[in-house]
Design a protein around this motif. Sequence first.
Motif, PDB file in Angstrom:
ATOM      1  N   ARG A 202      40.859  39.388  41.446  1.00 48.08           N
ATOM      2  CA  ARG A 202      41.663  40.574  41.975  1.00 48.08           C
ATOM      3  C   ARG A 202      41.796  41.467  41.120  1.00 48.08           C
ATOM      4  O   ARG A 202      41.832  42.839  41.490  1.00 48.08           O
ATOM      5  CB  ARG A 202      43.122  39.958  42.349  1.00 48.08           C
TER       6      ARG A 202
ATOM      7  N   TYR B 117      38.565  43.808  42.089  1.00 51.79           N
ATOM      8  CA  TYR B 117      38.950  44.586  43.179  1.00 51.79           C
ATOM      9  C   TYR B 117      39.807  45.747  43.095  1.00 51.79           C
ATOM     10  O   TYR B 117      39.387  46.718  43.198  1.00 51.79           O
ATOM     11  CB  TYR B 117      39.679  43.554  44.077  1.00 51.79           C
TER      12      TYR B 117
ATOM     13  N   PHE C 232      50.078  44.732  45.763  1.00 49.03           N
ATOM     14  CA  PHE C 232      48.757  44.936  45.884  1.00 49.03           C
ATOM     15  C   PHE C 232      48.011  46.061  46.493  1.00 49.03           C
ATOM     16  O   PHE C 232      46.978  46.789  46.169  1.00 49.03           O
ATOM     17  CB  PHE C 232      48.360  43.599  46.688  1.00 49.03           C
TER      18      PHE C 232
ATOM     19  N   LYS D 268      37.022  34.271  46.012  1.00 50.45           N
ATOM     20  CA  LYS D 268      35.953  34.380  46.881  1.00 50.45           C
ATOM     21  C   LYS D 268      35.332  33.089  47.381  1.00 50.45           C
ATOM     22  O   LYS D 268      34.505  33.019  48.691  1.00 50.45           O
ATOM     23  CB  LYS D 268      34.705  35.191  45.985  1.00 50.45           C
TER      24      LYS D 268
ATOM     25  N   LEU E 219      38.003  47.597  59.663  1.00 55.71           N
ATOM     26  CA  LEU E 219      37.428  48.725  58.657  1.00 55.71           C
ATOM     27  C   LEU E 219      35.760  48.941  59.015  1.00 55.71           C
ATOM     28  O   LEU E 219      35.169  48.000  58.946  1.00 55.71           O
ATOM     29  CB  LEU E 219      37.431  47.917  57.239  1.00 55.71           C
TER      30      LEU E 219
ATOM     31  N   GLU F 262      41.116  38.125  50.850  1.00 56.70           N
ATOM     32  CA  GLU F 262      41.262  38.853  49.533  1.00 56.70           C
ATOM     33  C   GLU F 262      42.402  39.426  49.110  1.00 56.70           C
ATOM     34  O   GLU F 262      42.775  39.456  48.171  1.00 56.70           O
ATOM     35  CB  GLU F 262      39.955  39.879  49.656  1.00 56.70           C
ATOM     36  N   VAL F 263      43.008  39.976  50.153  1.00 60.52           N
ATOM     37  CA  VAL F 263      44.236  41.002  49.790  1.00 60.52           C
ATOM     38  C   VAL F 263      45.431  40.073  49.649  1.00 60.52           C
ATOM     39  O   VAL F 263      46.498  40.762  49.159  1.00 60.52           O
ATOM     40  CB  VAL F 263      44.555  41.925  50.944  1.00 60.52           C
TER      41      VAL F 263
ATOM     42  N   PHE G 109      38.343  40.111  53.905  1.00 59.58           N
ATOM     43  CA  PHE G 109      39.470  41.208  53.448  1.00 59.58           C
ATOM     44  C   PHE G 109      40.655  40.657  53.439  1.00 59.58           C
ATOM     45  O   PHE G 109      41.440  40.727  52.597  1.00 59.58           O
ATOM     46  CB  PHE G 109      39.263  42.647  53.934  1.00 59.58           C
TER      47      PHE G 109
ATOM     48  N   GLU H 248      42.586  50.737  55.793  1.00 59.39           N
ATOM     49  CA  GLU H 248      42.607  49.764  54.847  1.00 59.39           C
ATOM     50  C   GLU H 248      44.167  49.346  54.618  1.00 59.39           C
ATOM     51  O   GLU H 248      44.513  48.321  54.732  1.00 59.39           O
ATOM     52  CB  GLU H 248      41.973  50.192  53.425  1.00 59.39           C
TER      53      GLU H 248
ATOM     54  N   GLU I 113      38.449  49.689  43.444  1.00 57.87           N
ATOM     55  CA  GLU I 113      39.187  50.741  44.328  1.00 57.87           C
ATOM     56  C   GLU I 113      39.776  51.805  43.525  1.00 57.87           C
ATOM     57  O   GLU I 113      39.524  53.002  43.987  1.00 57.87           O
ATOM     58  CB  GLU I 113      40.595  49.849  44.576  1.00 57.87           C
TER      59      GLU I 113
END
Lengths: 335, 226
Positions: A2, A5, A255, B112, B92, B106-107, B103, A242, A9
């Motif tokens: 994370r 990620y 997040f 993974k 997306l 993931e969020v 996704f 998103e 971003e």
Amino acid sequence: MRAKYVLTEVFVGLWRNVTMTIAMIITMAVSLTMLGASLMLYLQVGDMKDWYYDKVQVSVFLTSDISDQQRADLKTRLETDPAVQKVFWESKEQAYERFKQQFRDLPDLVKSIGPDSLPESFRVTLKDPNQSTAFKTALEKAAGLDTTATTDDGTAASPSADPSASPSGGTGTTTATTAAGDTKPIAGIKQVVDQKKLLEKIFSIIGSVQSMALIVSVAMGIAALLLVANTIQVAAYSKRREVAVMKLVGASNWFIQAPFVLEAVFAALLGSVLAFLALVAGKVFLMDGSLSDLNQILTPLSWGRVLLMLPIIALIGGLISSITGWVTLRAYIKK
Amino acid sequence: MIRLEHVTKTYPKASRPSLDDVSVSIEKGEFVFFIGPSGSGKSSIIKLLLHEMAPNRGKVVVNNKDVTSIRGWSISKFRRTIGCVFQDFRLLPNRTAYENVAFALEVIGKSKAVARRVVPEVLELVGLGGKEHRYPHELSGGEQQRVAVARAFVNRPLILLADEPTGNLDPDTSIEIMRLLDRINRTGTTVVMVTHDSNIVNQMRRRVIEIEGGRIVRDQARGVYG
């Protein structure tokens, strides 16, 4: 995972609005430089005040026709005064030498003054330099000088005429009685000068420079804040799909917001590093460079103090941008 | 599973409520259609169930939780128990089918490794095996909606909300999507679908709740569009 990620971003986001990012960094840098500079000025002036006020002396200038007896009497009186720590006598010749030294860059001025035209004086160092004004008033009263007539002192009228005389004036009167010993006026005093008065004038000028620098840095800070808010909104808008999907699948607010907020914090930290470099450059090129002659007047600026600015401005910049970012996003994401 | 109790919702500046004293109860594993003309208030129900907005009066209960009382951090946790599909797919565009589904995992903090295991499975389930690495613009409308269904279902939600999922699709493709939703329903997932596609409602013969002017005018098991 994370963290990776979020970091990706952040950099993608910064790069996407690179012009905005640069504008944000520059504004941050400028406002934090101003802030750091005014903070250092503030600390520096505090030091200077301590240093100078500690050395405040009261100069007692003597009349040119003073007799040796009168001078000796006066010296004894000053030395026996409980408020006095030290008395130093400066002769006409010494005064002239000092004058020549001080104004060596202005030979015309030095030539126009003869060795005889400067008055001799007693330099009185007080035990408590803060009492200098009271001491001066008391001494003038004892010497029979009209305090209201002296131009550089508007505050101290004679205590008997002024019912609102300050407490320090009161202690001053006591000192005067001990200094004078009897009611007979002390002879041979031409003028009493309190250096503190001069210093106060100088420091009030420095003080207004200080507040100007502070006002400018606050104004720049507000500009930086608005720019952060704007940049983050643009970033959030460009990522609205998103964000919508994230909300839909139940990503936490933290997040969703973290990458945007970190973008702003990153820009702020970069800005504060630039600001710090500007302050370092300011010390090297201004304080140690072209303004180094002023070091006799200004207390020298230490590296420690410059270094201290880095965590302070980084913290302030980081806090401002993260709070702004968070608040902006909360409002934006709620829509 | 889902209960609305005397729910009234009036939008700011609206003259009349879009939901007016609505009470309805949906059991676990049911498949329910909400039908009615545009502006009848059926989409408001989806928004209430997702906690995108709160009712002015009444109670919304999902999974035995009073939705109106959920605050802050819990809202996102609550939403993880609900899958959602929309008319406009909401994929997306810069991510492949696989990445779109991943996704969603993931969020919410899944690793993974979990995604590598689960995503191909669910894409296979919706009939997109072999098309994992296509981008949305390389897929047909029906296929895009399948990706959206896969994304909604990948967390194995207890409830699947579908807001006009066939609104942008031709009749044949619509039927395929309905078959998919039916399959998901058979796994025990409660499906709530808002639609005004009469063909589909008539073919499925499931519970139909008709809303008009913010009120329930019909609630029929194995109903038709009427």
